[in-house]
Scaffold this active site. Structure first.
Site, short mmCIF file in Angstrom:
data_model
loop_
_atom_site.label_atom_id
_atom_site.label_comp_id
_atom_site.label_asym_id
_atom_site.label_seq_id
_atom_site.Cartn_x
_atom_site.Cartn_y
_atom_site.Cartn_z
N GLY A 1 0.82 -1.20 0.00
CA GLY A 1 0.00 0.00 0.00
C GLY A 1 0.86 1.26 0.00
O GLY A 1 2.09 1.20 0.13
N PHE A 2 0.19 2.36 -0.12
CA PHE A 2 0.88 3.66 -0.29
C PHE A 2 1.78 3.99 0.91
O PHE A 2 2.99 4.20 0.78
CB PHE A 2 -0.22 4.72 -0.51
CG PHE A 2 0.22 6.15 -0.48
CD1 PHE A 2 1.42 6.55 -1.04
CD2 PHE A 2 -0.63 7.10 0.08
CE1 PHE A 2 1.79 7.89 -1.02
CE2 PHE A 2 -0.27 8.44 0.09
CZ PHE A 2 0.95 8.84 -0.45
N ILE A 3 1.21 4.00 2.10
CA ILE A 3 1.99 4.43 3.26
C ILE A 3 2.93 3.33 3.72
O ILE A 3 4.09 3.57 4.05
CB ILE A 3 1.03 4.88 4.39
CG1 ILE A 3 0.21 6.09 3.92
CG2 ILE A 3 1.81 5.20 5.66
CD1 ILE A 3 -0.97 6.44 4.83
N TYR B 1 -16.37 3.70 7.14
CA TYR B 1 -14.91 3.77 7.16
C TYR B 1 -14.44 4.37 8.48
O TYR B 1 -13.64 3.79 9.21
CB TYR B 1 -14.39 4.62 5.98
CG TYR B 1 -12.92 4.91 6.10
CD1 TYR B 1 -12.00 3.88 6.01
CD2 TYR B 1 -12.46 6.20 6.35
CE1 TYR B 1 -10.65 4.12 6.17
CE2 TYR B 1 -11.11 6.45 6.50
CZ TYR B 1 -10.21 5.41 6.41
OH TYR B 1 -8.88 5.65 6.58
N LYS C 1 -12.62 2.53 11.90
CA LYS C 1 -11.32 3.00 12.40
C LYS C 1 -11.44 3.46 13.85
O LYS C 1 -10.56 3.21 14.68
CB LYS C 1 -10.80 4.14 11.51
CG LYS C 1 -10.30 3.66 10.16
CD LYS C 1 -9.01 2.88 10.33
CE LYS C 1 -8.38 2.48 9.02
NZ LYS C 1 -7.07 1.82 9.23
C1 F7E Z 1 -7.52 10.68 6.33
C2 F7E Z 1 -8.36 10.22 5.19
O1 F7E Z 1 -7.79 10.78 4.02
C3 F7E Z 1 -8.41 10.41 2.82
O2 F7E Z 1 -9.74 10.82 2.79
P1 F7E Z 1 -10.18 12.24 2.17
O3 F7E Z 1 -9.61 13.35 2.97
O4 F7E Z 1 -11.64 12.23 2.01
O5 F7E Z 1 -9.36 12.25 0.79
P2 F7E Z 1 -9.75 12.40 -0.72
O6 F7E Z 1 -8.49 12.54 -1.49
O7 F7E Z 1 -10.66 11.29 -1.11
O8 F7E Z 1 -10.56 13.76 -0.73
C4 F7E Z 1 -9.91 14.99 -0.54
C5 F7E Z 1 -10.81 16.12 -0.92
O9 F7E Z 1 -11.09 16.04 -2.30
C6 F7E Z 1 -12.49 15.85 -2.52
N1 F7E Z 1 -12.64 14.81 -3.54
C7 F7E Z 1 -12.37 13.53 -3.48
N2 F7E Z 1 -12.64 12.90 -4.63
C8 F7E Z 1 -13.09 13.85 -5.42
C9 F7E Z 1 -13.55 13.84 -6.76
O10 F7E Z 1 -13.61 12.84 -7.46
N3 F7E Z 1 -13.90 15.01 -7.19
C10 F7E Z 1 -13.85 16.10 -6.43
N4 F7E Z 1 -14.19 17.23 -6.91
N5 F7E Z 1 -13.46 16.16 -5.23
C11 F7E Z 1 -13.08 15.05 -4.72
C12 F7E Z 1 -13.09 15.41 -1.23
O11 F7E Z 1 -14.42 15.82 -1.13
C13 F7E Z 1 -12.16 16.09 -0.25
O12 F7E Z 1 -12.55 17.42 -0.01
C14 F7E Z 1 -8.31 8.91 2.69
O13 F7E Z 1 -6.96 8.54 2.63
C15 F7E Z 1 -8.95 8.18 3.82
O14 F7E Z 1 -8.64 6.81 3.66
C16 F7E Z 1 -8.47 8.74 5.11
O15 F7E Z 1 -8.26 8.03 6.09
#
Ligand code: F7E
Length: 337
Positions: free
Chosen positions: A11-13, A153, A157
Site C-alpha cells: 500500500g501507499f503508506i 470507514y 477506524k
Molecule cells: C484521512 C483520510 O484521508 C483520505 O480521505 P479524504 O480526505 O476524504 O481524501 P480524498 O483525497 O478522497 O478527498 C480529498 C478532498 O477532495 C475531494 N474529492 C475527493 N474525490 C473527489 C472527486 O472525485 N472530485 C472532487 N471534486 N473532489 C473530490 C473530497 O471531497 C475532499 O474534499 C483517505 O486517505 C482516507 O482513507 C483517510 O483516512
C-alpha cells in the site's frame, strides 16, 4: 536494528515506511493481500522495489486469514508491529460497508491477537482524521471527543481505537494509534483526489468539484508522515501511575499504555486552490464540474500536531505546492504522460 512487521507494505503508506526502515538497516516483513480495491499492478510495483532491498521479506495473504497471519508473525518474531493494511477510502464505504467490517474490524482484531501472543514491545496502528467526524471545533485535537463518525470507514477506524485500548489495558500492550490527515505524494492511491484530478486533467476529462469547492483538507506529504511514524516507534507509551502524571494535551490513557496521535501538516488547503495548484504543476487547465456536497464527506479537516511535536520534536512541514510538484513528477514519469 529492529525487526518490524508491517501490514500493508504493498500500500501507499506501508511501502514508504518499509523503504525508510530498510534504508535505516532494519529487518522488515511485509504482510499484504494485494486486494483489488485499486490497480493491483501499482501494488505489485511497490512490492518489487522493496524486494530489491536487503532485509525485506513478505507474505501475501488477507488479514482475515488468521492462521496465515499468525504463522507469518511467529516465524518472523517482530519487536514492533505497524498495522497499516486496511480497507481504505471514505466514499467506497457507502457502496461496500462489509469490506470495512471484514478487513478493518476482523483484520485488526487478528493483528491485536498476534501482538498480544508475541508480547511485542510496541504496536502501532493506523486510524484516521475521519474519526473526528462531524466535530466543528478546529484544529482537531486528540483529546477532543470523537464520537460522531460519518461513514463506516470512520466508524471501523474509531472502533479499532477502542478495541486497541482494551488490549493495551488488559495485556499491557504498548499501543500507539495514528490519526492520519489526507496523505498524498509519489506512489499514492489512485482513489485519492490529487491522483484522480491529475489523471482526469491530463486526459481532458472534466473533474467534479464537490461542495462547489468549499472543502478544506489538511494534506500531509507522505515522507513527512512516515518520518512521524518512524519517530513514534521510539515513543513507547507507558501506563501512567495516575491521571495526574499525564501531561496537559497528551492523549495517554489513564488506564493503559495507549495513546492516539495526529499526524497532519496543520495547514488547510481549500479544494479550489488545490485544483489551481495541480493545474499549475501539470501546465494544463482543468474542466470543472461543480457539484453538491457528497454523502459521508466531511467539509474540513485540520490537525493540531502539537502532541506529535512534543513526543518526537518533529512536525510535518512540506508545503503543499512542493509536495504536489513531487507527486506530479512521479505521476508523469511512472505513467509516461
Ligand atoms: C484521512 C483520510 O484521508 C483520505 O480521505 P479524504 O480526505 O476524504 O481524501 P480524498 O483525497 O478522497 O478527498 C480529498 C478532498 O477532495 C475531494 N474529492 C475527493 N474525490 C473527489 C472527486 O472525485 N472530485 C472532487 N471534486 N473532489 C473530490 C473530497 O471531497 C475532499 O474534499 C483517505 O486517505 C482516507 O482513507 C483517510 O483516512
Amino acid at each position: 536494528m529492529k525487526r518490524v512487521l508491517i501490514t500493508g507494505t504493498a500500500g501507499f503508506i506501508g511501502f514508504h515506511l518499509a523503504r525508510l526502515l530498510l534504508e535505516e538497516g532494519h529487518q522488515v516483513h511485509g504482510y499484504d493481500a494485494l486486494t483489488d480495491y485499486y490497480d493491483v499492478t501499482l501494488k505489485q510495483a511497490r512490492h518489487r522495489i522493496l524486494e530489491g532491498m536487503p532485509g525485506f521479506g513478505k507474505t501475501e495473504a488477507l488479514l482475515e486469514d488468521a492462521d496465515t497471519l499468525f504463522q507469518a508473525a511467529r516465524d518472523f518474531a517482530p519487536d514492533v508491529i505497524v498495522h497499516l493494511a486496511a480497507q481504505a477510502g471514505v466514499r467506497y464505504s457507502l457502496e461496500n460497508p462489509r469490506a470495512y467490517v471484514e478487513a478493518n474490524i476482523v483484520g485488526t482484531f487478528n493483528v491485536m491477537e498476534i501482538a498480544r501472543e508475541l508480547k511485542i514491545s510496541h504496536l502501532l496502528m493506523a486510524s484516521t482524521s475521519s474519526a473526528y467526524g462531524a466535530n466543528e471545533e478546529m484544529p482537531f485535537k486528540e483529546t477532543d471527543k470523537a464520537d460522531t463518525p460519518l461513514t463506516m470507514y470512520a466508524a471501523t477506524k474509531k472502533a479499532n481505537e477502542v478495541m486497541a485500548h482494551s488490549y493495551a489495558h488488559l495485556w499491557d500492550l504498548p499501543t500507539t494509534m495514528f490519526r492520519f490527515f489526507t496523505v498524498y505524494g509519489p506512489w499514492m492511491r489512485p482513489d485519492l483526489a490529487p491522483f484522480k484530478f491529475a489523471d482526469a486533467i491530463l486526459a481532458g476529462r472534466p473533474i467534479d468539484i464537490y461542495n462547489h469547492g468549499e472543502m478544506y483538507r489538511d494534506f500531509t506529504y507522505v515522507d513527512d508522515l512516515v518520518r512521524g511514524i518512524r519517530l513514534l516507534m521510539d515513543a513507547v507509551p507507558a501506563r501512567p501511575a495516575s491521571s495526574a502524571d499525564i501531561a496537559p494535551g497528551d492523549s495517554l490513557s489513564p488506564a493503559a499504555p495507549f495513546r492516539i496521535v495526529n499526524i497532519g501538516n496543520s495547514t488547510r488547503v481549500k479544494l479550489l486552490d488545490f485544483v489551481d495548484i495541480i493545474e499549475a504543476e501539470l501546465g494544463v487547465k482543468a474542466i470543472r464540474n461543480y457539484m453538491d456536497m457528497q454523502p459521508g464527506d466531511v467539509p474540513a479537516t485540520w490537525a493540531d500536531a502539537s502532541l506529535l511535536q512534543s513526543l518526537t520534536g518533529y512536525r510535518p512541514q512540506t508545503e503543499f505546492r512542493d509536495g504536489i510538484a513531487k507527486f506530479v513528477s512521479w505521476f508523469r514519469e511512472y505513467y509516461g504522460r
